[in-house]
Write a protein that holds these residues in place. Structure first.
Motif, PDB file in Angstrom:
ATOM      1  N   TRP A  19       0.885  -1.084   0.045  1.00  0.00           N
ATOM      2  CA  TRP A  19       0.124   0.093   0.083  1.00  0.00           C
ATOM      3  C   TRP A  19       0.884   1.341  -0.014  1.00  0.00           C
ATOM      4  N   LEU A  20       0.758   2.033  -1.038  1.00  0.00           N
ATOM      5  CA  LEU A  20       1.555   3.343  -0.992  1.00  0.00           C
ATOM      6  C   LEU A  20       0.801   4.558  -1.453  1.00  0.00           C
ATOM      7  N   GLY A  21       1.306   5.662  -0.963  1.00  0.00           N
ATOM      8  CA  GLY A  21       0.598   7.213  -1.399  1.00  0.00           C
ATOM      9  C   GLY A  21       1.031   8.090  -0.514  1.00  0.00           C
ATOM     10  N   ASN A  22       0.238   9.384  -0.493  1.00  0.00           N
ATOM     11  CA  ASN A  22       0.765  10.593   0.230  1.00  0.00           C
ATOM     12  C   ASN A  22      -0.149  10.457   1.385  1.00  0.00           C
ATOM     13  N   GLN A  23      -0.826  11.485   1.978  1.00  0.00           N
ATOM     14  CA  GLN A  23      -1.412  11.804   2.966  1.00  0.00           C
ATOM     15  C   GLN A  23      -2.795  11.589   2.687  1.00  0.00           C
ATOM     16  N   THR A  24      -3.099  10.238   3.229  1.00  0.00           N
ATOM     17  CA  THR A  24      -4.566   9.774   2.971  1.00  0.00           C
ATOM     18  C   THR A  24      -5.225   9.401   4.320  1.00  0.00           C
ATOM     19  N   ARG A  25      -6.489   9.334   4.113  1.00  0.00           N
ATOM     20  CA  ARG A  25      -7.376   8.807   5.296  1.00  0.00           C
ATOM     21  C   ARG A  25      -8.472   7.754   4.675  1.00  0.00           C
ATOM     22  N   ILE A  26      -8.177   6.630   5.391  1.00  0.00           N
ATOM     23  CA  ILE A  26      -9.071   5.411   4.883  1.00  0.00           C
ATOM     24  C   ILE A  26     -10.017   5.169   6.015  1.00  0.00           C
ATOM     25  N   SER A  27     -11.418   5.164   5.687  1.00  0.00           N
ATOM     26  CA  SER A  27     -12.450   5.125   6.657  1.00  0.00           C
ATOM     27  C   SER A  27     -12.213   3.872   7.543  1.00  0.00           C
ATOM     28  N   ALA A  28     -12.890   3.707   8.588  1.00  0.00           N
ATOM     29  CA  ALA A  28     -12.839   2.570   9.220  1.00  0.00           C
ATOM     30  C   ALA A  28     -13.711   1.330   8.761  1.00  0.00           C
ATOM     31  N   HIS A  29     -13.233   0.388   8.764  1.00  0.00           N
ATOM     32  CA  HIS A  29     -13.664  -0.951   7.966  1.00  0.00           C
ATOM     33  C   HIS A  29     -13.140  -2.128   8.968  1.00  0.00           C
ATOM     34  N   PHE A  30     -13.406  -3.147   8.642  1.00  0.00           N
ATOM     35  CA  PHE A  30     -13.063  -4.465   9.030  1.00  0.00           C
ATOM     36  C   PHE A  30     -12.537  -5.461   8.034  1.00  0.00           C
ATOM     37  N   ASP A  31     -11.501  -6.550   8.352  1.00  0.00           N
ATOM     38  CA  ASP A  31     -11.505  -7.498   7.631  1.00  0.00           C
ATOM     39  C   ASP A  31     -11.594  -8.764   8.189  1.00  0.00           C
TER      40      ASP A  31
END
Length: 338
Positions: A148-160
């Protein structure tokens, strides 16, 4: 109010020797493993700069394009839905990894490419040979390793559903976790469509609106958080909700997913969708009867379910092996195709 910064700290262990304690892998709750992959060459090279990361990763990458997500300055790094939930606030496309890294290194990106994110890409398929030099021992066969790569990001809460070990190679990531029993307080969005495959909490953890989402205040009481730097990892148990912020201008993470259940078992998500199709809209008294059947045959199941039946006649009530699972799956397909 940045909930992620104010949540209770996650417990951590010093793992600079590069070993993952068995207790951490089997624990029911999350734990941070400080320094556990600090010895990786990738951590040394990729944490210096995007250019250094590109030079190192170029030893391994293939010509196959990766799936990338890009959003403008207006999304403030948060990959989410559009206003009426008919689509999303970002664009999706494919590009060579080298091109993605060039864009990340460009300090004057176009506004529409302000936020760039590549997620859940199998390491062995796109970076063959990387794990020869950068890997971790896990007491499970064939975990799925992704980058997983990128700059300043926000990934919403989730489950796996699988267990997860997430290892920071470059940059910083803040993980905020909430236990599974808080689902009623997380205001979960649609099961489909979703931004990246999993249903997400609609609450912005970095700035929650408690007037719109008042029950989220209870979830906050159970939230735990930690900031991880290069070399650190976090073990996220199956089904725990996790919100992930990438804090640096360049971030790279390798994660490992694995399941301890037999491969013959089907996806629990499939069962959930089928239950919505066939049970959710039944009259209340019938739903309650089916709830008791599910408790009897699934959630509270033990030997009492089948011990009064001769062994050869127990069918799918016995412990499933691969052959029995295939037979049961065939029966389901026949029923669904009627």
């Amino acid at each position: 109010m940045n909930v992620c910064a104010e949540a209770r700290p996650l417990p951590s262990m010093d793992c600079a020797d590069g070993n993952v304690p068995e207790a951490a892998l089997n624990a029911a709750e999350p734990v941070v493993l400080r320094g556990v992959v600090g010895h990786w060459p990738a951590v040394d090279h990729c944490s210096r700069s995007v250019h250094s990361a590109a030079r190192y990763l170029s030893r391994f990458w293939t010509d196959s394009p990766v799936t990338a997500y890009a959003g403008g300055t207006s999304i403030d790094g948060r990959f989410f839905y559009n206003e009426d939930f008919t689509g999303f606030n970002f664009d999706r496309g494919k590009a060579p990894l080298a091109q993605i890294l060039d864009k990340l290194a460009d300090a004057e990106r176009e506004d529409r490419l302000a936020t760039i994110y590549v997620g859940s890409t199998p390491v062995d398929g796109w970076l063959p040979g990387f794990r020869t030099h950068n890997d971790i021992r896990l007491p499970v066969p064939d975990p799925l390793a992704s980058f997983w790569l990128g700059n300043q990001t926000r990934i919403s809460a989730h489950f796996d559903f699988p267990d997860n070990l997430a290892c920071v190679v470059a940059g910083q990531r803040r993980f905020t976790l909430v236990p599974p029993d808080q689902i009623d307080n997380l205001y979960v969005g649609p099961l489909d469509p979703t931004p990246s495959g999993q249903a997400i909490s609609l609450v912005d953890f970095t700035d929650p609106d408690l007037r719109c989402f008042p029950r989220f205040g209870e979830a906050l009481r159970h939230a735990r958080s930690a900031v991880l730097g290069p070399g650190d990892a976090i073990r996220i148990p199956s089904m725990w909700w996790h919100h992930v912020e990438s804090l640096a201008s360049f971030n790279l993470l390798i994660n490992y997913w694995w399941c301890t259940t037999p491969a013959a078992m089907g996806s629990p998500t499939d069962a959930l969708l089928h239950a919505i199709l066939s049970l959710r809209d039944l009259p209340a008294r019938q739903r309650e009867a089916w709830r008791r059947l599910f408790d009897h045959y699934v959630f509270d199941a033990d030997e009492q379910v089948y011990e009064h039946i001769p062994e050869r006649g127990r069918g799918c009530l016995s412990t499933l092996d691969e052959t029995a699972a295939k037979q049961l799956r065939a029966t389901l397909l026949n029923r669904l195709n009627r």
